[in-house]
Write a protein that holds these residues in place. Structure first.
Motif, PDB file in Angstrom:
ATOM      1  N   ASP A 172       0.810  -1.213   0.000  1.00  0.00           N
ATOM      2  CA  ASP A 172       0.000   0.000   0.000  1.00  0.00           C
ATOM      3  C   ASP A 172       0.849   1.272   0.000  1.00  0.00           C
ATOM      4  O   ASP A 172       0.362   2.346   0.340  1.00  0.00           O
ATOM      5  CB  ASP A 172      -1.010   0.011   1.157  1.00  0.00           C
ATOM      6  CG  ASP A 172      -0.380  -0.236   2.508  1.00  0.00           C
ATOM      7  OD1 ASP A 172       0.800   0.131   2.705  1.00  0.00           O
ATOM      8  OD2 ASP A 172      -1.049  -0.803   3.381  1.00  0.00           O
ATOM      9  N   ASP A 228      -5.559  -0.954   3.134  1.00  0.00           N
ATOM     10  CA  ASP A 228      -4.495  -1.416   4.023  1.00  0.00           C
ATOM     11  C   ASP A 228      -4.122  -2.820   3.577  1.00  0.00           C
ATOM     12  O   ASP A 228      -4.960  -3.724   3.585  1.00  0.00           O
ATOM     13  CB  ASP A 228      -4.975  -1.409   5.473  1.00  0.00           C
ATOM     14  CG  ASP A 228      -3.839  -1.441   6.487  1.00  0.00           C
ATOM     15  OD1 ASP A 228      -2.660  -1.307   6.081  1.00  0.00           O
ATOM     16  OD2 ASP A 228      -4.130  -1.585   7.683  1.00  0.00           O
ATOM     17  N   ALA A 229      -2.887  -2.990   3.157  1.00  0.00           N
ATOM     18  CA  ALA A 229      -2.388  -4.292   2.709  1.00  0.00           C
ATOM     19  C   ALA A 229      -1.633  -4.956   3.857  1.00  0.00           C
ATOM     20  O   ALA A 229      -1.089  -4.270   4.730  1.00  0.00           O
ATOM     21  CB  ALA A 229      -1.469  -4.130   1.501  1.00  0.00           C
ATOM     22  N   ALA A 231      -5.386  -6.504  -0.569  1.00  0.00           N
ATOM     23  CA  ALA A 231      -5.500  -5.470   0.463  1.00  0.00           C
ATOM     24  C   ALA A 231      -6.949  -5.434   0.937  1.00  0.00           C
ATOM     25  O   ALA A 231      -7.840  -5.983   0.286  1.00  0.00           O
ATOM     26  CB  ALA A 231      -5.091  -4.103  -0.098  1.00  0.00           C
TER      27      ALA A 231
END
Length: 185
Positions: A60, A75-76, A144
């Protein structure tokens, strides 16, 4: 900085130290403020897109024109984060997310529209590749999660990935924000 506070505190070599550090008593630090403002306008914080070849830092975060850019609204998994595949075997899902983003971007230019800065002073931006929303692509392909704390924009893409059982949705995983909160490494 206030020159009335600093000037009496330094004598002789103290002024040399300030000069070496690039702090000017005469202008009260306004040169530093001007430099920061010029940097912010140059990197697009005021709305100018940042366009160029991207290096992938993680799933990300990109680096474009020497600036770290956090992808908006997603959000990865962290690079060192482990997930489990459908058979329960652990794998580095954060590393896989970064590789997926890198493969997607390749050597082609991306365009990132800044939306602000995060608490680490990174630019937060919506990035696209040839008009395709990279955040949506990452979430839709299960690399993600929608980062609901900051945006609801990618929730439908997350539902799609979960229903299709792609990427991290093929097995078990901990949300990246939970993994970080627990202090995992």
């Amino acid at each position: 900085m206030n020159s009335q506070i600093l000037a009496p505190a330094f004598s002789g070599g103290g002024l040399l130290i300030l000069a070496l550090l690039g702090i000017s008593i005469a202008d009260g630090g306004t040169a530093q403020a001007r430099d920061a403002q010029a940097r912010d306008s140059r990197v697009g914080v005021v709305g100018t897109p940042i366009v160029g070849r991207a290096s992938v830092i993680d799933g990300d975060t990109l680096e474009v024109q020497g600036e770290r850019i956090r992808l908006f609204g997603i959000d990865a998994p962290e690079t060192r984060q482990l997930c489990e595949d459908q058979s329960g075997k652990p794998y580095r899902c954060g590393q896989r997310a970064a590789f997926a983003l890198s493969d997607k971007v390749g050597a082609r230019p991306v365009s990132c529209q800044p939306t602000g800065k995060d608490r680490y002073d990174r630019i937060v931006a919506r990035c696209s590749l040839a008009g395709e929303d990279l955040q949506a692509w990452m979430v839709r392909n299960g690399h993600a999660l929608a980062f609901g704390r900051y945006s609801q924009d990618y929730r439908s893409h997350e539902y799609e990935a979960r229903n299709r059982r792609v990427g991290i949705w093929t097995g078990n995983f901990e949300a990246p924000w939970e993994w970080r909160r627990r202090g995992r490494t």
